[in-house]
Structure formats: structure tokens, C-alpha cells
Enzyme design. Structure first.
Site, PDB file in Angstrom:
ATOM      1  N   LEU A 132       2.296   6.499 -10.347  1.00 42.72           N
ATOM      2  CA  LEU A 132       3.276   7.024 -11.304  1.00 42.72           C
ATOM      3  C   LEU A 132       2.585   7.909 -12.338  1.00 42.72           C
ATOM      4  O   LEU A 132       1.686   7.454 -13.046  1.00 42.72           O
ATOM      5  CB  LEU A 132       3.985   5.870 -12.014  1.00 42.72           C
ATOM      6  CG  LEU A 132       5.129   6.271 -12.944  1.00 42.72           C
ATOM      7  CD1 LEU A 132       6.316   6.800 -12.139  1.00 42.72           C
ATOM      8  CD2 LEU A 132       5.558   5.086 -13.812  1.00 42.72           C
ATOM      9  N   ASN A 182       1.041   2.148 -17.958  1.00 39.77           N
ATOM     10  CA  ASN A 182       0.401   3.072 -17.033  1.00 39.77           C
ATOM     11  C   ASN A 182      -1.115   2.988 -17.202  1.00 39.77           C
ATOM     12  O   ASN A 182      -1.629   3.082 -18.322  1.00 39.77           O
ATOM     13  CB  ASN A 182       0.896   4.492 -17.310  1.00 39.77           C
ATOM     14  CG  ASN A 182       0.456   5.478 -16.253  1.00 39.77           C
ATOM     15  OD1 ASN A 182      -0.734   5.697 -16.055  1.00 39.77           O
ATOM     16  ND2 ASN A 182       1.417   6.094 -15.577  1.00 39.77           N
ATOM     17  N   GLU A 207       0.046  -2.371 -14.800  1.00 40.02           N
ATOM     18  CA  GLU A 207       1.023  -2.185 -13.720  1.00 40.02           C
ATOM     19  C   GLU A 207       2.308  -1.599 -14.306  1.00 40.02           C
ATOM     20  O   GLU A 207       2.816  -2.098 -15.311  1.00 40.02           O
ATOM     21  CB  GLU A 207       1.314  -3.529 -13.033  1.00 40.02           C
ATOM     22  CG  GLU A 207       2.427  -3.508 -12.003  1.00 40.02           C
ATOM     23  CD  GLU A 207       2.223  -2.480 -10.909  1.00 40.02           C
ATOM     24  OE1 GLU A 207       3.072  -1.583 -10.783  1.00 40.02           O
ATOM     25  OE2 GLU A 207       1.206  -2.579 -10.194  1.00 40.02           O
ATOM     26  N   GLY A 229      -5.894   2.601   3.369  1.00 39.11           N
ATOM     27  CA  GLY A 229      -6.727   2.405   2.190  1.00 39.11           C
ATOM     28  C   GLY A 229      -6.926   3.636   1.351  1.00 39.11           C
ATOM     29  O   GLY A 229      -6.649   3.634   0.154  1.00 39.11           O
ATOM     30  N   GLY A 262       0.310  -5.155  -3.337  1.00 41.68           N
ATOM     31  CA  GLY A 262      -0.133  -6.115  -2.334  1.00 41.68           C
ATOM     32  C   GLY A 262      -1.630  -6.296  -2.286  1.00 41.68           C
ATOM     33  O   GLY A 262      -2.135  -7.395  -2.057  1.00 41.68           O
ATOM     34  N   MET A 263      -2.384  -5.228  -2.492  1.00 41.69           N
ATOM     35  CA  MET A 263      -3.839  -5.309  -2.522  1.00 41.69           C
ATOM     36  C   MET A 263      -4.340  -5.550  -3.946  1.00 41.69           C
ATOM     37  O   MET A 263      -5.131  -6.448  -4.201  1.00 41.69           O
ATOM     38  CB  MET A 263      -4.450  -4.033  -1.960  1.00 41.69           C
ATOM     39  CG  MET A 263      -4.208  -3.804  -0.475  1.00 41.69           C
ATOM     40  SD  MET A 263      -5.105  -4.960   0.609  1.00 41.69           S
ATOM     41  CE  MET A 263      -3.865  -6.231   0.879  1.00 41.69           C
ATOM     42  N   GLY A 313       0.786  -1.235   0.000  1.00 47.78           N
ATOM     43  CA  GLY A 313       0.000   0.000   0.000  1.00 47.78           C
ATOM     44  C   GLY A 313       0.811   1.274   0.000  1.00 47.78           C
ATOM     45  O   GLY A 313       0.582   2.148   0.830  1.00 47.78           O
ATOM     46  N   CYS A 329     -11.650 -16.377   5.140  1.00 47.31           N
ATOM     47  CA  CYS A 329     -12.993 -16.625   4.622  1.00 47.31           C
ATOM     48  C   CYS A 329     -13.953 -15.667   5.305  1.00 47.31           C
ATOM     49  O   CYS A 329     -13.809 -15.356   6.486  1.00 47.31           O
ATOM     50  CB  CYS A 329     -13.435 -18.079   4.776  1.00 47.31           C
ATOM     51  SG  CYS A 329     -13.736 -18.635   6.443  1.00 47.31           S
ATOM     52  N   TYR A 349     -12.716   0.834  -6.151  1.00 46.56           N
ATOM     53  CA  TYR A 349     -12.369  -0.230  -5.218  1.00 46.56           C
ATOM     54  C   TYR A 349     -11.623   0.288  -3.993  1.00 46.56           C
ATOM     55  O   TYR A 349     -10.793  -0.400  -3.409  1.00 46.56           O
ATOM     56  CB  TYR A 349     -11.602  -1.376  -5.897  1.00 46.56           C
ATOM     57  CG  TYR A 349     -11.977  -2.695  -5.264  1.00 46.56           C
ATOM     58  CD1 TYR A 349     -12.982  -3.486  -5.810  1.00 46.56           C
ATOM     59  CD2 TYR A 349     -11.388  -3.105  -4.081  1.00 46.56           C
ATOM     60  CE1 TYR A 349     -13.372  -4.662  -5.195  1.00 46.56           C
ATOM     61  CE2 TYR A 349     -11.765  -4.277  -3.451  1.00 46.56           C
ATOM     62  CZ  TYR A 349     -12.752  -5.053  -4.010  1.00 46.56           C
ATOM     63  OH  TYR A 349     -13.138  -6.210  -3.383  1.00 46.56           O
TER      64      TYR A 349
END
Length: 555
Positions: free
Chosen positions: A274, A242, A196, A492, A176-177, A52, A410, A322
């Protein structure tokens, strides 16, 4: 010399049953802190960055070493206080008190912005803890896979009559997320094209089986998606590009994905996004010489991306935010209708929150995957009438590679968390599991967060920004006997936009643990039901009545 950077460090948590600390109640936080920095778990472990943007596990390496040292000597009636990744005090408490209390990134509201935080960060006075980075319960990308999977399944139900075959998702970010999106999407039956800018992240997701293929051009990526859709077999593609460029180019070409979202680290315009036309090296250099220019350029690119998302929505794509605050960033750059597409929580997840259902996770401190497989079976045994959950557990075992200590997530709610945890504790007691397990959750949960642009967006009663709730959650979990409790700001969505709390508890097989587990893992999700009942949600009110919660104003 940057005290946060040490490329010689390679942190691996101990496995097995031999203790480095005086009990499992202190061994557990030590192993989980170390696990956050495992090379297969953390994004930049040499910098203490877990995920993050700049979400860290400890403020610097001196602080990390001291935390480990203190945990190894901590008694079972003492509590360690950690202030933004720095161990600041040890106090005598009692055996049922938390062994660690953590506060990360918290600022007085008037000063709760990135500019002030970054100044404190430079001075070594603060640390950005994200959510599970600074609270030592990050389990790698699996930690968000099921939530993302549940979201994409809901998208299919709402927009495509439950049919995802032959459809594809466009998104950005494989950190990571964001790295969860590709696997969660294909699990839900969609193909996924994820943009990415950092090729090492794409390669990392390939290695850990979260991405199927890598592409270096948009044409190549679209061909992969088309081929998979024609074959009726979903594929995930990591495109080295990008996101702002790609999203805008698809609008220009008239190519409309079925679903559009984004999980770049847009919450942190300085460190997490970026700008268009910049190389990563250029951005790294500019961050040292002209932070304002980096932030301005990054937010301008976010505005381009969000405008493209709006255009794709107009063209028919199911478009959702998201939870990375990219709409807010674009709005600040003049995209007045940035919030015309919804956040994922009000659109797809809130009914689950009303029943206290959220990201329940556990980790095998033994390091033995068999302990996780045995707990998977126990979950199925105790919740026999939930084929959707069983399907998730089967897919998770087949398709999710463990990162660091074996773990499972879960989504279960108020009626199930405590009884599952008590069963796990009994499995430790009778030797079915080879060592204790820890149980925790994301801070993204029903009662543990105030985040008006994400978890508490569009609350029924308008209480989006009321942050009493995560404070009460942290206080109650502390009083209930959790092993460690954390209270963070800015996870977040970035500084000034969220407050949230975390909880972890150890199942060590003792009767004392059973009492603590029963309290904590009932009370924690119950605060989520309480919060949503208080906001007027009928599902939550009914759940509270069914489960016998004592909510005075709901009588």
C-alpha cells in the site's frame, strides 16, 4: 463477474479415515488443496488467495471444482496435470508416478515480468502460485515460523553475543508469511513491532496467537515495547500503520531498533504493497483504473522504507532483507545502495542449506492433533542429541495454534528426513497414528530454488541466477515417486526473480509408500547438498562425502 470471487464458499478439508477418493494417494492432495483454502489458513479464501499478495490455490472456482472432481475419480496409475491452477489433462502413468504434476506461473524468460503476467492473469490464462499456495502444502503461518526463529536466533548470536533479552525488532507485514515474525521473534527472546495496514490481518494474528497486542499509534506501540523490555519479557505488537511511514518516522526521531527487517508483500507492487498516504479502498479502486499509477506509488514508498532501513543500519541496527525483493524495488527507484544490507539466507541460513537442512513439514490428514504430538515425540526419540530442535518442538506445541489440519514444521537435513518419514510411515502401518500423514516442504529449501535476491544470493561461485537446479530437483522427485510435484516461477520475490520446485509425499503405512518415501526424502535434500557442493562450499562437500553421495565432479 469474477470467476475467482465467491463469498459463499467455505472450504473445510475432510477429517478422519473415510475416503472421498479412491486411495490415500489422491485423497491427500484433495484434502491439502482444500486445507489451503480453510478460513483459518488462507488470507482471502473467497478469492482463492492463500497468501503472498495473490498467491492462489486454483485459477478460479470452476477449476477448483474440476480438480476436486478429477481427484475423486483418479486411478492409482493415472496422473493429473495442473497448468497454473487449471486441470488440463489426465494421463495413464504407473503406480509409483506422482498422482499430480503442477506447473504454476512459468513464463519464457523474456516475458517473465509482472506486466506480462498481469495481462495473462486478467485474461484467465495464468495464476500466481507463490510457493506453497499453488502447490497445496501451505500450513498457515507456522510454515515459516521456525525458519524465521532460526534466523532471529542467528541474528542474536552474530550481533548480540546470543543475548536477545531487552532487544527489539522492527518489521513490516503481518500477512501469511510476515505474520510469523512476531511469534518467531518472541520465541527467540526479542520484542517485535510489526507494522500492518490491514487491521483484519492484525486481528487474525491476535486470534491465532501470533501477535500479543495491537496498537493504533507509534507512541502507543513504542510504549508497549519499552514496558516489556523493562520487565524482561518479550512482547509482539501489531501496529496499524504504513511501514514506510513508521520506518522513516523512527529515523526522524532518532529511535533505533536493535534489528530491522521487512516482510510486506513488496514482491508485488500492484497487489501487495500500500503506497504511503493511500487507504486500502483507494488502492483497490485504482488497481481497476490505473495499474501503472499504483505500481509507481508503491515502489516510491518502498524506496522511502528501504532508505530508512539503510539509515537505521547506519545508526547501528542489525538490518536484513527477508526475501520479499524490497531492495530490488527500491534500487529501481533510485536507491543505489539498496543492497548494502544483506539478505537473510547468505547472512544467516546458508550453512544449514549446505547440509540439506531446511523446512521439513508434515500434516495429519486425520485432523487429530494427537497424531502431530505423537510424531513430535518420535522426532525427539530419533534425534535425541539436538536440544535446540527439542526446544523448538516444545515451544511449537505450547505456542503455535494449528490452522486447518494439524501440522508441524522442523528444520532437519539430509541425514534425518528420510528416516523420520520412514518412522512416520511405520506409525501409520502399526496404528499409532489414526490416519496417513503427508510430508512436504517450502520451496525455500537448499536444492529447490534459484532466486538471486533471496535463497541463492551471493553464491560462492557466482551461480546465483542458474535455474537448472530446481528443474533437476523437480525431475528427480518425479522420478523418485513423490505423490505430487510442482514447478513454479516468481514465488517470494515476484515475476522474473525466481524459479522453484515443491514436493509432497504420502505416508500411508504401506510397504510401497516406504520405498517411495525412502527415495524421495533422501534424494530431495541431497540435491541441495549437491547444489552447494558444486558451488564450492566446503560444508556441503564434507556432507556429501560423509553421506556417500555420488557427485562425479567432486571426486
Amino acid at each position: 463477474m469474477d470467476k475467482r470471487h465467491d463469498p459463499s464458499r467455505r472450504i473445510i478439508a475432510p477429517h478422519g479415515t473415510q475416503l472421498s477418493c479412491k486411495s490415500w494417494l489422491t485423497e491427500a492432495p484433495m484434502r491439502m488443496l482444500m486445507n489451503n483454502l480453510h478460513p483459518d489458513v488462507a488470507e482471502r479464501p473467497e478469492d482463492l488467495v492463500v497468501y503472498g499478495g495473490i498467491g492462489r490455490a486454483a485459477r478460479d472456482w470452476d477449476c477448483y471444482d474440476k480438480i476436486i472432481e478429477v481427484l475423486q475419480r483418479l486411478e492409482d496409475d493415472e496422473t493429473l496435470l495442473v497448468q497454473s491452477g487449471k486441470p488440463v489433462g489426465v494421463f495413464r502413468t504407473h503406480a509409483d508416478a506422482p498422482r499430480v504434476l503442477i506447473a504454476n506461473s512459468n513464463l519464457v524468460p523474456h516475458w517473465a515480468n509482472w506486466e506480462h503476467f498481469n495481462e495473462l492473469d486478467k485474461l484467465g490464462l495464468a495464476m500466481y502460485g507463490q510457493m506453497t499456495a499453488g502447490s497445496w502444502i501451505y500450513i498457515g503461518t507456522q510454515g515459516i515460523v521456525q525458519g524465521t526463529y532460526e534466523t532471529f536466533v542467528s541474528v542474536a548470536k552474530q550481533h548480540f553475543d546470543g543475548i536477545s533479552k531487552g532487544k527489539w525488532i522492527l518489521t513490516g507485514g503481518l500477512g501469511g508469511m510476515g505474520g510469523a515474525q512476531t511469534l518467531a521473534g518472541t520465541m527467540a527472546g526479542f520484542s517485535v513491532l510489526a507494522c500492518e495496514v490491514d487491521e483484519t490481518r492484525i486481528d487474525f494474528r491476535l486470534r491465532t496467537r501470533y501477535v500479543d497486542k495491537k496498537a493504533t499509534s507509534l507512541d502507543e506501540a513504542l510504549a508497549m515495547i519499552e514496558e516489556a523490555n523493562q520487565a524482561g519479557k518479550p512482547v509482539s505488537v501489531g501496529l496499524l500503520a504504513n511501514a514506510a511511514d513508521v520506518f522513516a518516522e523512527l529515523v526522524k526521531r532518532g529511535v533505533t531498533p536493535d534489528v530491522v527487517t521487512d516482510q510486506t508483500s513488496a514482491h508485488d507492487p500492484l497487489n501487495g504493497y500500500l503506497p504511503q498516504g493511500w487507504t486500502m479502498a483507494e488502492a483497490a479502486a485504482m488497481r481497476k483504473t490505473d495499474e501503472a499509477a499504483v505500481i509507481k506509488a508503491a515502489k516510491a514508498s518502498m524506496a522511502v522504507q528501504v532508505q530508512a532501513m539503510l539509515d537505521l543500519q547506519t545508526a547501528g541496527a542489525a538490518t536484513l532483507d527477508y526475501g520479499n525483493n524490497i531492495r530490488q524495488m527500491a534500487f529501481e527507484m533510485g536507491v543505489e545502495n539498496a543492497f548494502d544490507f544483506p539478505g537473510f539466507v547468505p547472512a544467516y541460513i546458508r550453512p544449514l542449506f549446505c547440509e540439506g537442512i531446511g523446512p521439513f513439514r508434515w500434516v495429519a490428514l486425520s485432523g487429530d492433533p494427537e497424531d502431530i504430538y505423537k510424531t513430535d515425540a518420535k522426532v525427539k526419540e530419533l534425534i535425541p542429541d539436538n536440544p535446540h530442535l527439542h526446544n523448538w518442538l516444545d515451544m511449537a506445541r505450547e505456542r503455535i495454534a494449528f490452522q486447518g489440519l494439524p501440522a508441524r514444521i522442523c528444520w532437519v537435513g539430509l541425514k534425518d528426513r528420510a528416516r523420520l518419514a520412514l518412522a512416520f510411515n511405520e506409525m501409520v502401518k502399526n496404528g499409532e497414528l489414526s490416519a496417513p500423514v503427508v510430508i512436504g516442504r517450502d520451496h525455500l529449501d537448499s536444492g529447490s530454488v534459484a532466486s538471486p535476491n533471496r535463497e541463492t544470493e551471493s553464491m560462492l561461485d557466482g551461480s546465483d541466477a542458474v535455474s537448472d537446479w530446481p528443474l533437476l530437483n523437480a525431475l528427480l522427485n518425479t522420478a523418485s515417486g513423490a505423490t505430487w510435484v510442482s514447478l513454479h516461477h516468481g514465488g517470494g520475490v515476484g515475476m522474473g526473480f525466481s524459479q522453484h520446485s515443491g514436493v509432497v509425499i504420502v505416508c500411508d503405512g504401506t510397504d510401497a509408500a516406504a520405498k517411495r518415501v525412502g527415495r524421495v526424502l533422501w534424494n530431495d535434500p541431497a540435491t541441495g547438498v549437491m547444489r552447494h557442493a558444486d558451488a564450492g562450499y566446503e560444508i556441503a562437500k564434507n556432507c556429501a562425502k560423509e553421506q556417500g553421495l555420488d557427485l562425479p565432479m567432486q571426486d
